[in-house]
Scaffold this active site. Structure first.
Site, PDB file in Angstrom:
ATOM      1  N   ASP A 104      49.231 -27.344-106.929  1.00 37.50           N
ATOM      2  CA  ASP A 104      48.049 -27.648-106.928  1.00 37.50           C
ATOM      3  C   ASP A 104      47.786 -28.732-105.604  1.00 37.50           C
ATOM      4  O   ASP A 104      46.642 -29.389-105.298  1.00 37.50           O
ATOM      5  CB  ASP A 104      47.836 -28.876-107.912  1.00 37.50           C
ATOM      6  CG  ASP A 104      48.714 -29.693-108.441  1.00 37.50           C
ATOM      7  OD1 ASP A 104      49.511 -30.487-107.435  1.00 37.50           O
ATOM      8  OD2 ASP A 104      49.343 -29.861-109.685  1.00 37.50           O
ATOM      9  N   HIS A 119      56.629 -22.556-105.670  1.00 36.39           N
ATOM     10  CA  HIS A 119      55.772 -21.485-106.097  1.00 36.39           C
ATOM     11  C   HIS A 119      54.460 -21.389-105.404  1.00 36.39           C
ATOM     12  O   HIS A 119      53.628 -20.678-105.890  1.00 36.39           O
ATOM     13  CB  HIS A 119      55.533 -22.013-107.561  1.00 36.39           C
ATOM     14  CG  HIS A 119      56.553 -21.824-108.726  1.00 36.39           C
ATOM     15  ND1 HIS A 119      56.758 -22.173-109.786  1.00 36.39           N
ATOM     16  CD2 HIS A 119      57.732 -21.403-108.583  1.00 36.39           C
ATOM     17  CE1 HIS A 119      57.770 -22.139-110.425  1.00 36.39           C
ATOM     18  NE2 HIS A 119      58.728 -21.402-109.367  1.00 36.39           N
ATOM     19  N   CYS A 130      49.279  -9.443 -92.285  1.00 36.68           N
ATOM     20  CA  CYS A 130      50.160 -10.120 -91.302  1.00 36.68           C
ATOM     21  C   CYS A 130      50.931 -11.405 -91.699  1.00 36.68           C
ATOM     22  O   CYS A 130      51.870 -11.948 -91.183  1.00 36.68           O
ATOM     23  CB  CYS A 130      49.398 -10.540 -89.713  1.00 36.68           C
ATOM     24  SG  CYS A 130      48.321 -12.139 -90.292  1.00 36.68           S
ATOM     25  N   CYS A 148      41.275 -13.032 -93.127  1.00 36.60           N
ATOM     26  CA  CYS A 148      42.456 -13.406 -92.166  1.00 36.60           C
ATOM     27  C   CYS A 148      41.727 -13.805 -90.805  1.00 36.60           C
ATOM     28  O   CYS A 148      41.259 -12.893 -90.171  1.00 36.60           O
ATOM     29  CB  CYS A 148      43.713 -12.690 -91.782  1.00 36.60           C
ATOM     30  SG  CYS A 148      44.869 -13.221 -90.924  1.00 36.60           S
ATOM     31  N   CYS A 151      43.640 -11.547 -88.226  1.00 36.67           N
ATOM     32  CA  CYS A 151      43.761 -10.083 -88.137  1.00 36.67           C
ATOM     33  C   CYS A 151      42.765  -9.394 -88.959  1.00 36.67           C
ATOM     34  O   CYS A 151      42.421  -8.259 -88.939  1.00 36.67           O
ATOM     35  CB  CYS A 151      45.006  -9.316 -88.353  1.00 36.67           C
ATOM     36  SG  CYS A 151      45.427  -9.492 -90.285  1.00 36.67           S
ATOM     37  N   GLY A 188      59.150 -33.814-115.395  1.00 33.47           N
ATOM     38  CA  GLY A 188      57.957 -33.133-116.006  1.00 33.47           C
ATOM     39  C   GLY A 188      58.216 -31.535-115.896  1.00 33.47           C
ATOM     40  O   GLY A 188      57.316 -30.883-115.811  1.00 33.47           O
ATOM     41  N   SER A 190      60.189 -28.320-117.823  1.00 31.27           N
ATOM     42  CA  SER A 190      61.009 -27.699-119.165  1.00 31.27           C
ATOM     43  C   SER A 190      62.433 -27.229-118.857  1.00 31.27           C
ATOM     44  O   SER A 190      62.955 -26.981-119.832  1.00 31.27           O
ATOM     45  CB  SER A 190      60.113 -26.681-119.527  1.00 31.27           C
ATOM     46  OG  SER A 190      60.342 -25.389-118.894  1.00 31.27           O
TER      47      SER A 190
END
Length: 241
Positions: A104, A119, A130, A148, A151, A188, A190
């Protein structure tokens, strides 16, 4: 180890590594990936929206999902856990690294700079041709998919999907920081998603202290040096009075 000993260990540590998960962002009102699959999206499985196969099969639907989540995180604000971690970074300087599983961007907005995003990041897109990464325009001006600027290729969400490997440089930086850490904080998360969950064991193998902050027991709890059964902001406030 008790709370005072945990505080003392963190205060005296020259090298600190931190891993954060969804529990940190939950206090900013951001649901986990699975919890966010409500309403219209409840008819989809996570794999229908977060895998390379799903994207190449139906890029428009996948981008609609991520554009909605992007708008949600843009409205959210960093919470006290984010700001306390930014403060800890200022105290430890080059001895600090934060590895996050969250996508986030709230750690950056709170002032964290010594940061790796394992992640990916919802607020950016990556070119399929590219590999260039660029920030998304504001949600009100965003019509997916972006192109992009380098490109003109189509860009995909800059997220690690099911079946994809974590970015090698981010994982290597995190692994090295946890191996060198005097104290590691696991906050925070698991502890169920690897390889990120394995970072705690890098510190333990090298004789370091690992402190968990989570309101619930996790798969990592039996191995922790000390566990605080608190939400992220409360636990960090207890450790960094």
């Amino acid at each position: 180890m008790n709370l005072q000993q945990a505080r003392d260990a963190l205060r005296s540590a020259r090298r600190v590594a931190v891993l954060t998960g969804a529990g940190v962002s939950a206090e900013s009102g951001i649901p986990t990936f699975r919890d966010a699959m409500s309403g219209h999206w409840s008819r989809f499985r996570p794999e229908d929206l977060a895998s390379p196969e799903a994207y190449y099969r139906d890029p428009e639907t996948v981008w609609q999902w991520y554009a909605g989540r992007y708008a949600d995180v843009t409205r959210a604000q960093p919470n006290r856990a984010h700001t306390l971690l930014a403060q800890l970074e200022r105290e430890k300087a080059e001895g600090f690294l934060l590895a996050t599983q969250n996508v986030d961007g709230l750690h950056t907005r709170a002032g964290s700079g010594r940061l790796v995003e394992l992640h990916g990041n919802l607020t950016t897109a990556r070119c399929e041709a590219c590999g260039a990464v660029a920030p998304l325009p504001s949600p009100g001006a965003f019509t997916p998919p972006p192109s992009c600027s380098a490109c003109q290729g189509r860009m995909r969400p800059n997220i690690v999907w099911f079946g994809e490997f974590l970015p090698e440089d981010a994982l290597a930086a995190a692994t090295g920081a946890f191996q060198r850490a005097d104290v590691a904080l696991i906050i925070g998360t698991s502890g169920a998603v690897y390889p990120a969950a394995g970072l705690a064991f890098e510190t333990l193998r090298e004789g370091g202290t690992v402190i968990e902050v989570n309101p619930e027991e996790t798969e990592l709890t039996p191995y922790m040096t000390f566990s605080l059964r608190q939400v992220a902001s409360g636990g960090l406030a207890s450790l960094c009075p």
